[in-house]
Each structure stands twice: as C-alpha cells, then as structure tokens.
Design a protein around this motif. Sequence first.
Motif, mmCIF file in Angstrom:
data_model
loop_
_atom_site.group_PDB
_atom_site.id
_atom_site.type_symbol
_atom_site.label_atom_id
_atom_site.label_comp_id
_atom_site.label_asym_id
_atom_site.label_seq_id
_atom_site.Cartn_x
_atom_site.Cartn_y
_atom_site.Cartn_z
ATOM 1 N N ILE A 20 3.293 3.581 2.838
ATOM 2 C CA ILE A 20 4.871 3.832 2.693
ATOM 3 C C ILE A 20 4.982 5.363 3.047
ATOM 4 O O ILE A 20 6.156 5.720 3.739
ATOM 5 C CB ILE A 20 5.130 3.720 1.053
ATOM 6 N N ALA A 21 4.223 6.095 2.648
ATOM 7 C CA ALA A 21 4.355 7.415 2.861
ATOM 8 C C ALA A 21 4.067 7.805 4.445
ATOM 9 O O ALA A 21 4.852 8.484 4.968
ATOM 10 C CB ALA A 21 3.147 8.312 2.263
ATOM 11 N N ASP B 290 0.746 -1.238 0.088
ATOM 12 C CA ASP B 290 0.181 -0.186 -0.034
ATOM 13 C C ASP B 290 0.971 1.384 0.010
ATOM 14 O O ASP B 290 1.495 1.609 1.006
ATOM 15 C CB ASP B 290 -0.968 -0.069 1.038
ATOM 16 N N ARG B 291 0.754 1.945 -1.047
ATOM 17 C CA ARG B 291 1.592 3.195 -1.172
ATOM 18 C C ARG B 291 1.214 4.224 -0.203
ATOM 19 O O ARG B 291 2.189 5.290 0.257
ATOM 20 C CB ARG B 291 1.750 3.955 -2.673
ATOM 21 N N ARG B 292 -0.004 4.247 0.304
ATOM 22 C CA ARG B 292 -0.290 5.093 1.284
ATOM 23 C C ARG B 292 0.537 4.947 2.639
ATOM 24 O O ARG B 292 0.894 5.670 3.377
ATOM 25 C CB ARG B 292 -1.748 5.210 1.826
ATOM 26 N N HIS C 222 10.142 -0.722 0.578
ATOM 27 C CA HIS C 222 9.843 -1.204 -0.758
ATOM 28 C C HIS C 222 8.370 -1.162 -0.768
ATOM 29 O O HIS C 222 7.645 -2.149 -0.080
ATOM 30 C CB HIS C 222 10.718 -2.621 -0.912
ATOM 31 N N CYS C 223 7.787 -0.832 -2.040
ATOM 32 C CA CYS C 223 6.231 -0.790 -2.290
ATOM 33 C C CYS C 223 6.205 -2.034 -3.080
ATOM 34 O O CYS C 223 6.577 -1.742 -4.429
ATOM 35 C CB CYS C 223 6.008 0.343 -2.849
#
Length: 274
Positions: A68-69, A64-66, A87-88
């Motif tokens: 990662i942020a 989940d890129r969210r 790592h995404c």
Amino acid sequence: MNERFETKKSLGQHFLNSPLVPQWMCDAAELSAGELVVEVGPGTGALTREILARGARVVALEADRRAIAVLEDSFPEEVASGQLTLHCVDMRTFDLATLALPDGGYKVVANIPYYLSGFLLRTFLEHAAQPQMIVFLIQKEVAKRITSSLKRNEKESLLSLSVKCYGTPTYVRTVTRGHFTPPPKVDSAIVAVGDISRERLDGLDAQAFFHVLHLGFGKKRKQLLGNLAAEYPRPELTHIFSTLSLPLTVRAEDIDLATWRALVKKLVGIGSAV
C-alpha cells in the motif's frame, strides 16, 4: 518492482517484472477509459500502472501494508484525483458489499495468489453485484481445468462447472514463470470469464445447485449414481437417469452444465432421502 521490497511466501507474492503481461491482461479485459476495475493483490503496481494508463478507475484491494505504501508513493496523483482507491484488506475476511459495486458495472483484473484462485472466482461470481468480466492471472493447470470442455474430450471438474454456471471462461494465453519475481515453480496463464449472469442457473436456487454438484463430485472414483445415492433414493435416481438418457455408470466429470441443471431440477423435485 521495488528492489527493497522483500516478497512474502505466506501471501503467495510473485510480482510481474515486465509490462507485457499487464498489456495482455488489459487487452483480454477489453478495458476502455472511464471503466471501473477492481484489482486484487496489486503488489507494487505493475498491472495497476497499465490499467490506469488506459484511463480506467481502479479500486485496489491489497493485504500487505508495505505494498500500500509503495502504491501511494508510485501513484500520488491518481490517488489524489480518486482514479486509484486503495484498501488494505484480507480478501478471505473482507465483505465485498462494503464497496457498493454496481451490478454488472465493473471488471475484475488481477494477478492473484495461486491458493486463492477458486475462492476469488466464487467471491466475485456469487456476489450480489456481479462483475461484467473477470481476468485473472493464475496457475496454468488451474486455468486449463477451468476452461476444460467435453467437446474437446476433456473432463469437467467442480471448479469448471462452478465457473460455467455463471459465465464463459476462456484460456487467453500462457505466461511463463520468467515474467515474475520471484519466479514461481510452475507456469501461469491468463483466463477470462465473460458473459457473466445468474440467468445461466436457469431459475435454480444456487445453494441447491452447488449442494448437488458437491455431492456428485464427493468421491472422485465413484460413479455419480453412487455419490448421489448417499442422499437420494436409488430407485428415484435410476428413473431420473433414464429420463435424462444418462448411463447408470456415468461419472460427475462426464456431464455438461446443461445436463447438471436438468438433473438438479429433478432432484429438487423429489427432495432428499436424509
């Protein structure tokens, strides 16, 4: 957990909401400063925080890129220093070999989606560079199945034998659903797999071993002899069962790992009937 972070059911997201469970997991992994830890699905970082606090280096694999942020915002110093690497990736398609992990030189500690439990166990246990230890937080019933023992009058399963052929699984403790946000419908458990080694296969080709294992468990209600007879000559099977002191009526779930190894060695010797 970040209150603005809306969980996705499609990713099986259930985030830990207290520091207790991460502490239990890190204790089970026997973490110490300087160790390398792979964390799958760190989410918003409750477990990541505890692993980092113990001085370990973390390679986090998150789909989940969210998330990662959020992790970048929560641990800027650790990311900058290299203590935390993000790592995404989707573990279902990610090539673990790209991480160049040291064989036996890292541990895997993770709160994983229930639906990926078996897949992730296989991914790491069968990887060319095996971990020293795996500690997963998974569905309670799956944890019980993985750690089942014929000595306790419990049945083996395809999953339990697949894990035991590489390591020793231990049921650490139950984790009730209230420790998660949102709470799952069932309780979870921490399971640890230690003493990981390919030597447990006793020289057997892994592909051959798992082929016979899957064949033996193919039809759950059928006796082992009947399942194996779909591919091997019944007279040969009857003879092998006799030499191994196996009843002709035995079922796959009633055989321990050592007997499975002996059985596969003899079946490899006679070859397939088809």
